[in-house]
Structures are given as structure tokens and as C-alpha cells.
Design a protein around this motif. Structure first.
Motif, PDB file in Angstrom:
ATOM      1  N   GLU A 240       6.821   4.005  17.112  1.00  0.00           N
ATOM      2  CA  GLU A 240       5.851   4.690  17.975  1.00  0.00           C
ATOM      3  C   GLU A 240       5.084   3.687  18.836  1.00  0.00           C
ATOM      4  O   GLU A 240       4.862   3.925  20.035  1.00  0.00           O
ATOM      5  CB  GLU A 240       4.873   5.489  17.113  1.00  0.00           C
ATOM      6  CG  GLU A 240       3.857   6.280  17.915  1.00  0.00           C
ATOM      7  CD  GLU A 240       2.918   7.072  17.028  1.00  0.00           C
ATOM      8  OE1 GLU A 240       1.936   7.633  17.552  1.00  0.00           O
ATOM      9  OE2 GLU A 240       3.156   7.131  15.803  1.00  0.00           O
ATOM     10  N   GLU A 241       4.686   2.564  18.243  1.00  0.00           N
ATOM     11  CA  GLU A 241       3.982   1.532  19.011  1.00  0.00           C
ATOM     12  C   GLU A 241       4.891   0.913  20.060  1.00  0.00           C
ATOM     13  O   GLU A 241       4.440   0.605  21.170  1.00  0.00           O
ATOM     14  CB  GLU A 241       3.443   0.458  18.062  1.00  0.00           C
ATOM     15  CG  GLU A 241       2.277   0.931  17.214  1.00  0.00           C
ATOM     16  CD  GLU A 241       1.920  -0.060  16.129  1.00  0.00           C
ATOM     17  OE1 GLU A 241       0.738  -0.096  15.732  1.00  0.00           O
ATOM     18  OE2 GLU A 241       2.817  -0.793  15.653  1.00  0.00           O
ATOM     19  N   GLN A 243       7.281   2.448  21.640  1.00  0.00           N
ATOM     20  CA  GLN A 243       7.357   3.417  22.726  1.00  0.00           C
ATOM     21  C   GLN A 243       6.117   3.346  23.609  1.00  0.00           C
ATOM     22  O   GLN A 243       6.216   3.388  24.849  1.00  0.00           O
ATOM     23  CB  GLN A 243       7.510   4.839  22.159  1.00  0.00           C
ATOM     24  CG  GLN A 243       8.863   5.139  21.550  1.00  0.00           C
ATOM     25  CD  GLN A 243       9.956   5.290  22.593  1.00  0.00           C
ATOM     26  OE1 GLN A 243       9.682   5.404  23.785  1.00  0.00           O
ATOM     27  NE2 GLN A 243      11.206   5.277  22.148  1.00  0.00           N
ATOM     28  N   LYS A 244       4.949   3.217  22.999  1.00  0.00           N
ATOM     29  CA  LYS A 244       3.707   3.117  23.771  1.00  0.00           C
ATOM     30  C   LYS A 244       3.711   1.854  24.629  1.00  0.00           C
ATOM     31  O   LYS A 244       3.359   1.891  25.818  1.00  0.00           O
ATOM     32  CB  LYS A 244       2.507   3.107  22.832  1.00  0.00           C
ATOM     33  CG  LYS A 244       1.163   3.066  23.537  1.00  0.00           C
ATOM     34  CD  LYS A 244       0.010   3.109  22.540  1.00  0.00           C
ATOM     35  CE  LYS A 244      -1.335   3.030  23.273  1.00  0.00           C
ATOM     36  NZ  LYS A 244      -2.473   3.061  22.313  1.00  0.00           N
TER      37      LYS A 244
END
Length: 292
Positions: A240-241, A243-244
Motif C-alpha cells: 500500500e505504501e 502504491q502511494k
């Protein structure tokens, strides 16, 4: 001039910089203190850079250490310059940037006032092909901030305690990191516990050269994503990080491409970024061929 013991080693990589190197070397001659040495590495230049460096070595009132190597990239040149360095502090300067005359004096005072800090940055006047602005470093910075939000530090504004730099084994010399090697190094410094500090003064000029490494946007994007992939692979970033961080980097590069009127690249990378209202407006401008 204020004369002090040598506490700074200026790390100066040079590659085909004959047109900008004179200003860079002149800013060193104009420093208000002589408490530094210059460690310059000519990274296989094919222009008159070597002759300019040799002339400076002859005429300078400070110690100038000069070496040549076959072209191996800026990370290798910086690492080799660090091997030459004898001072406790490394101060990075690129061969198309230059400092204010009081840069090293102000830095010395900051180090004396906050001896716990091992990683400093200051403001720079950024001269770009589409206008000038002041770029200030963030007041606080963690390694994860730097990794996810992107590189907010200009290399010619950074000073690092030599021990801290050696503790992370210097800059990564892999060519697929080229143009993002400084970002990777600053992240690792913070990960290893380097204490970050800010000098709230504009102490230099960054010349945003269209032909600079980071302006080859496709290669620069690849280098940045190689850095992100590295930190994902070693467990520093979750999926998720990652992707951010990837969306943020796509947005940064889209804006840069947009400013350069590379509208197709800008449009593609805007579409890879977060779709906020601002970004959608910028995407629309790129679609119809309007620069920002």
C-alpha cells in the motif's frame, strides 16, 4: 577571511561541465572561511573540465585534491571523492550549482550550535527553464516521509557527517539508480538514525539544466521506481505504501514533463497519479497542450 581548521570536504563530481564549472569553482574561492578542502573527481569528461580543475588547483588558496576516472556515473564519482576526503564533514556540490559566500561559515555555526545533528540541508534558489523559485527543505523529515513523498532535498544543499555517510556505505553506484542515487542515500541515512537539521537560510543556487540527468524523464522515472522497488523488496515499504509513493512520484514527474511541454508524458503520468481535482485540471491542460 575567517581561518579555521579544515572541517569540511567539498565533494565535487564533474562530467562535461566546462560551461558551468567556472561559476561553481568561483563560489569556493569566495567563501568567507578557508576551513575546507575540495575533493573533485573528473568522471571521464571529454570537454575542458579537467583543464579548468587543474587551473583551479594551481590558483586556489585551499587544498584541492583532484582525480580522474573513466565515466562511471555521479554516485561512483562522489564515492571516490569521499575516499579522498580527510575532514569530518562532507558537503556536496554539483558542477552546475554554486553557493553564497557565507555558506560554509553559516554551516559551521549551525554544527557548533547543534552537535547532535549529522545531516543538514538549507534553502536554494532554483533557476529553472520556466522560472525561478526558492526551494526550502522540510523542517522535519523521516526516512519514510522522504521515501513516500519524494526527494525534497537538493544535493548541493546537503552536508553529512562523514561517519554517518560511511555507515551506510556511501551512494549506490548501480547505473539503474543514476539520477536517484542521492535520494536513495538520504533515505538510508535517516533509516540508520542520522539526525536531520535545517538551516533556515538560502545559501546556494541550483541550476535546473534541461540536459541534466533528471531531465531525461523516462530514465529518471525508471531510476526512481527502481529505488521504490528496492525498499519494497527489503520490507521497508508495504504494498500500500509503495502504491502511494508510486502515485506521488508519477505526479511529480508529470508536472515536470508538463513544464517542459512534454505533453504526452505528462498526460500519461498524471493518469498514473492520484486523481484529485487539481491533478485532473492539470491533466486537462496537458491534454489540450497548455503549459504550466
Amino acid at each position: 577571511m575567517i581561518k579555521n581548521e579544515t572541517i569540511f570536504s567539498v565533494i565535487l563530481p564533474v562530467y562535461n561541465a566546462e560551461h558551468t564549472l567556472g561559476q561553481t569553482l568561483r563560489c569556493l574561492s569566495e567563501q568567507t572561511t578557508t576551513n575546507f578542502e575540495v575533493c573533485a573527481v573528473n568522471d571521464g569528461s571529454t570537454d575542458q573540465s579537467q583543464q579548468k580543475l587543474e587551473q583551479f588547483q594551481l590558483e586556489s588558496n585551499v587544498t584541492v585534491k583532484l582525480e580522474e576516472q573513466e565515466n562511471a556515473g555521479v554516485a561512483a564519482a562522489r564515492n571516490r571523492a569521499v575516499e579522498m576526503a580527510k575532514s569530518p564533514w562532507l558537503v556536496f556540490l554539483d558542477a552546475d550549482d554554486y553557493w553564497m559566500p557565507n555558506k560554509l561559515q553559516v554551516l559551521q555555526e549551525s554544527i557548533q550550535n547543534k552537535p547532535q545533528v549529522s545531516f543538514w540541508a538549507h534553502g536554494m534558489n532554483r533557476h529553472s527553464f520556466n522560472g525561478n523559485k526558492i526551494q526550502e527543505p522540510p523542517q522535519t523529515l523521516t526516512w519514510k516521509d522522504l521515501l513516500i513523498e519524494g526527494n525534497s532535498l537538493i544535493a548541493s544543499s546537503v552536508a553529512v557527517n562523514k561517519g554517518a555517510f560511511l555507515n551506510v556505505h556511501g551512494m549506490d553506484e548501480k547505473l539503474n539508480f543514476s539520477s536517484a542515487e542521492d535520494w536513495d542515500c538520504w533515505i538510508r541515512l535517516l533509516q540508520k538514525g542520522a539526525h536531520y537539521g535545517v538551516i533556515n537560510h538560502v545559501l546556494g543556487h541550483y541550476i535546473d539544466q534541461p540536459e541534466g540527468l533528471s531531465k531525461d524523464l523516462v530514465k529518471h522515472r525508471s531510476a526512481c521506481f527502481n529505488v521504490l522497488d528496492k525498499f519494497k523488496a527489503n520490507g521497508s515499504l508495504s504494498a500500500e505504501e509503495w502504491q502511494k509513493a508510486a502515485r506521488q512520484k508519477s505526479y511529480e514527474l508529470a508536472r515536470q514533463a508538463h513544464k517542459m511541454k512534454a505533453f504526452e508524458k505528462a498526460l500519461s503520468w498524471y493518469q498514473d497519479s492520484d486523481q484529485s481535482v487539481k491533478r485532473k485540471v492539470l491533466e486537462l491542460l496537458a491534454r489540450i497542450g497548455l503549459a504550466i
